[in-house]
Motif scaffolding. Structure first.
Motif, PDB file in Angstrom:
ATOM      1  N   TYR A   7       0.829  -1.201   0.000  1.00 53.18           N
ATOM      2  CA  TYR A   7       0.000   0.000   0.000  1.00 53.18           C
ATOM      3  C   TYR A   7       0.867   1.257   0.000  1.00 53.18           C
ATOM      4  O   TYR A   7       1.732   1.443   0.852  1.00 53.18           O
ATOM      5  N   GLY A   9      -0.128   5.379  -0.378  1.00 51.82           N
ATOM      6  CA  GLY A   9      -1.089   6.445  -0.615  1.00 51.82           C
ATOM      7  C   GLY A   9      -0.372   7.778  -0.729  1.00 51.82           C
ATOM      8  O   GLY A   9       0.838   7.869  -0.552  1.00 51.82           O
ATOM      9  N   SER A  30      -7.083  10.067   3.596  1.00 50.09           N
ATOM     10  CA  SER A  30      -6.003   9.395   2.885  1.00 50.09           C
ATOM     11  C   SER A  30      -4.970   8.841   3.866  1.00 50.09           C
ATOM     12  O   SER A  30      -4.492   7.704   3.724  1.00 50.09           O
ATOM     13  N   ASP A  33      -6.352   5.790   5.783  1.00 53.53           N
ATOM     14  CA  ASP A  33      -6.479   4.611   4.936  1.00 53.53           C
ATOM     15  C   ASP A  33      -5.127   3.927   4.767  1.00 53.53           C
ATOM     16  O   ASP A  33      -5.053   2.698   4.688  1.00 53.53           O
ATOM     17  N   ALA A  34      -4.050   4.727   4.715  1.00 54.69           N
ATOM     18  CA  ALA A  34      -2.704   4.160   4.600  1.00 54.69           C
ATOM     19  C   ALA A  34      -2.225   3.599   5.937  1.00 54.69           C
ATOM     20  O   ALA A  34      -1.745   2.461   6.015  1.00 54.69           O
ATOM     21  N   TRP A  41       2.616   6.773   3.190  1.00 61.00           N
ATOM     22  CA  TRP A  41       1.807   7.949   2.843  1.00 61.00           C
ATOM     23  C   TRP A  41       2.753   9.048   2.411  1.00 61.00           C
ATOM     24  O   TRP A  41       3.626   9.477   3.178  1.00 61.00           O
ATOM     25  N   ASP A 182       1.954   9.514  -9.931  1.00 58.54           N
ATOM     26  CA  ASP A 182       1.380   8.377  -9.198  1.00 58.54           C
ATOM     27  C   ASP A 182       2.068   7.077  -9.604  1.00 58.54           C
ATOM     28  O   ASP A 182       2.387   6.237  -8.755  1.00 58.54           O
ATOM     29  N   VAL A 187       2.122   4.604  -6.342  1.00 58.68           N
ATOM     30  CA  VAL A 187       0.874   4.800  -5.595  1.00 58.68           C
ATOM     31  C   VAL A 187      -0.118   3.698  -5.954  1.00 58.68           C
ATOM     32  O   VAL A 187      -0.447   3.497  -7.127  1.00 58.68           O
ATOM     33  N   ASP A 189      -3.128   3.317  -4.015  1.00 60.04           N
ATOM     34  CA  ASP A 189      -4.463   3.711  -3.569  1.00 60.04           C
ATOM     35  C   ASP A 189      -4.589   5.224  -3.576  1.00 60.04           C
ATOM     36  O   ASP A 189      -3.799   5.925  -2.929  1.00 60.04           O
ATOM     37  N   ILE A 190      -5.592   5.701  -4.304  1.00 63.37           N
ATOM     38  CA  ILE A 190      -5.862   7.138  -4.378  1.00 63.37           C
ATOM     39  C   ILE A 190      -7.136   7.423  -3.593  1.00 63.37           C
ATOM     40  O   ILE A 190      -8.206   6.905  -3.919  1.00 63.37           O
ATOM     41  N   VAL A 191      -6.989   8.209  -2.546  1.00 60.12           N
ATOM     42  CA  VAL A 191      -8.117   8.615  -1.704  1.00 60.12           C
ATOM     43  C   VAL A 191      -8.219  10.124  -1.824  1.00 60.12           C
ATOM     44  O   VAL A 191      -7.309  10.854  -1.426  1.00 60.12           O
TER      45      VAL A 191
END
Length: 296
Positions: A7, A9, A30, A33-34, A41, A182, A187, A189-191
């Motif tokens: 992961y 982010g 974001s 979530d990371a 992150w 990205d 990256v 996961d994009i939040v």
């Protein structure tokens, strides 16, 4: 689900002004979530439009994030340093017939819903300065992806028009820069806010054209002001503090806006304590797919 080891982010604000509550909520979602899966992150500053980015604003944003305990991994990336990478991507798109020069002015096509692709087979105004546009009538269509909150999305990028990826003034446009960075930063996961959901078809088409991996997407509900308008710098939203003590109640409020359930006793707790609890109990499934009005 993306594993903790993989992961990555990111939070990527434009340093055109200080962060406000809306951008805090986006950064916090974001970050959580990371960190909930022990992921990385990153902080990236999208300063590709220098006239919009006053000197020193990057330092203001850094202090604000630090005050709220939203620490990042590695060095801060500045998109203004990334011109060579963007040019290499554009060159590849040109060779593959996915990008073309365009000298049309917005005034000339303002009666259309979007740019009608007049220059796809040769610029109608070669004597003018040229922008570069992405051909949305080629490549993968329609664009289908599963948003973690809003579910299955199916949008046709050609219905949105051929987006500019390099401006007439030589500055790089958001769509190309964000996709290149990205991918380069890994990256997964994009939040980000719901207002960027309709950018995803262009970005997915660029990812496909450049053979980049497809990240997962989580578009979060927007935060509205008491007037019902989206909180933004353009709407003169109030800047968040850069003082850790003043940040405490606002961080608690931001967690509530993310539909989390922080215990009342944490309202005035140090930000590190609030974040530790929030990351252990992060529940993205609790998010509601409707805008939230901030009446704080």
């Amino acid at each position: 689900m993306t594993s903790a080891k993989r992961y990555t982010g990111r939070f990527a604000p434009t340093p055109s002004g200080p962060l406000h509550l809306g951008s805090l909520v986006a950064a916090l979602g974001s970050w959580l979530d990371a960190r909930a899966v022990e992921g990385r992150w990153l902080l990236r500053l999208e300063d590709i439009d220098p006239p919009r980015c006053p000197s020193g604003t990057d330092d203001v944003i850094r202090r604000q994030l630090e005050a709220f305990g939203l620490t990042w991994d590695g060095e801060i990336r500045y998109q203004s340093d990334r011109g060579a990478a963007y040019q290499a991507a554009l060159d590849r798109l040109i060779v593959d017939g996915m990008a073309y020069p365009c000298g049309c002015s917005r005034r000339e096509w303002q009666q259309h819903d979007h740019y009608p692709g007049w220059c796809r087979h040769g610029s109608r105004h070669p004597e003018r300065k040229q922008a570069w546009r992405l051909r949305t009538d080629k490549g993968v269509q329609p664009i289908i992806w599963q948003d973690r909150l809003f579910g299955r999305q199916c949008l046709d990028p050609s219905g949105q028009g051929d987006v500019v990826i390099k401006r007439k003034d030589g500055l790089w446009a958001y769509q190309l820069a964000v996709v290149v960075d990205d991918a380069d930063q890994g990256v997964t996961d994009i939040v980000r806010g719901y207002d960027l959901l309709d950018n995803t078809p262009w970005q997915r088409q660029l990812q496909s054209a450049l053979d980049y991996p497809e990240p997962r997407y989580l578009h979060m509900p927007l935060i509205l002001g008491s007037d019902g308008q989206k909180l933004s710098k353009q709407n003169l939203a109030t800047a968040i503090p850069d003082d850790p003590v003043k940040a405490r109640p606002l961080l608690y409020h931001a967690l509530q806006l993310l539909d989390q359930q922080p215990p009342p006793e944490l309202r005035e707790a140090p930000v590190a304590m609030q974040l530790a609890h929030a990351s252990r109990h992060w529940a993205p499934e609790a998010l509601t797919a409707t805008p939230t009005r901030d009446l704080h």
